[in-house]
Enzyme design. Sequence first.
Site, mmCIF file in Angstrom:
data_model
loop_
_atom_site.group_PDB
_atom_site.id
_atom_site.type_symbol
_atom_site.label_atom_id
_atom_site.label_comp_id
_atom_site.label_asym_id
_atom_site.label_seq_id
_atom_site.Cartn_x
_atom_site.Cartn_y
_atom_site.Cartn_z
ATOM 1 C CD GLU A 159 -2.714 -0.535 0.016
ATOM 2 O OE1 GLU A 159 -2.957 0.705 -0.440
ATOM 3 O OE2 GLU A 159 -3.109 -1.845 -0.532
ATOM 4 C CG HIS A 310 1.955 -14.196 17.253
ATOM 5 N ND1 HIS A 310 2.866 -15.484 17.083
ATOM 6 C CD2 HIS A 310 1.639 -15.390 19.051
ATOM 7 C CE1 HIS A 310 2.922 -16.625 17.776
ATOM 8 N NE2 HIS A 310 2.450 -16.437 18.961
ATOM 9 C CE LYS A 351 4.190 -14.924 22.896
ATOM 10 N NZ LYS A 351 3.178 -14.774 22.015
#
Length: 389
Positions: A159, A310, A351
């Site tokens: 894009e 993720h 994480k």
Amino acid sequence: MCIRDRFNSLERMNSKEEGPKEETTKKVTEEIIAHENVLRASDRDFPNRGLVAGYDFNKGLNYEALFKSYATVGFQAASLSRAIEIINQMISWRLSDQPVAENESEEYLDPVVRSNTRCTIFLGYTSNMVSSGLREIIRYLVQHKMVSAIVTTAGGIEEDFIKCLGTTYLGDFFVCDEEFRKKGLNRIGNLFVPNDNYCKFEDWLMPLLDEMLAEQKANGTIWSPSKMIKRLGERINNPESIYYWAAKNDIPVFCPALTDGSFGDMLFFHSYRKPGFIVDIVHDIRELNRMAINAKRSGVIILGGGIIKHHILNANMMRNGTEYAVYVNTGQEFDGSDAGARPSEAVSWGKIKIGAPSIKVCADATIVFPIIVAETFVRNFEKAARTSK
């Protein structure tokens, strides 16, 4: 007179009078039960972040003060304020603020090196962010080297380049999509993209794929998505492009799902014309994970969900979690999706570090991200510019 006093007074009166007393006593007892449940006394010992208050426009229009007032407005305004606070912590952190570790390498014993070592900031965003006017906000960050690495989708890559080749139009969410299909118009929410733009993208990209394939065959060059994106950023030669500046400033751009979009369509078409082109995704997972592992401090800013969210967080799992995390998305967690999960869930995976400042702003990024950037990166950049004069 409080309800208990009224009850005691009534009891005294009833003890002196003759006649039925049960009905009156029952009514007062009911009133006491209801009163004590509805107007229960408060325990003042509870965690809080101050009093709720909004901006007073009687004091005049001051945008800096207005945005600061979000901290006490509540709901997502308070989350937005917290996101600004956390990102400012990312920006201001220096290794020189920390005590020297016992096992510190020789390189990082130098005070100058320590003062110049900053937080590694990972920026992630989905393709619709680039389709929208947030593209210019993201380009600003990359142009001025305000982020360390980017993770995006195939659409987040194509894009940007397509906007260098054609025009995206502002429209409406409510149109006849069947008619749009017949007219060769594509809709991204309330943004309209003529299909001709993708034809222009094909005309621009195919010769570059030919070139990369020729280098692979002649020199043994193995192309990873990040290497491909850097080459395209160099060749677009347009300062309006995010990836023009990423290539110029040597900011790596990772795209783990490069084939999921028009970019993948072009690779598919190219494989018929000139088969044999190889894209090495393992190279990029090594590079991204190593960036996270070797970061002295890590911060993540993630607009949207899915693979980009993720991918960044999984890389930070390799270092037992990032030290700062800001999410901006409208996903909900009740379907168990990673996209909708709050930062606390990422803590359970390692994480995000235990105790690390983190926040999820449940909002449309096109509304809040310009404010976030203005109150963090831009404000710090302009302050530094004034100080250096």
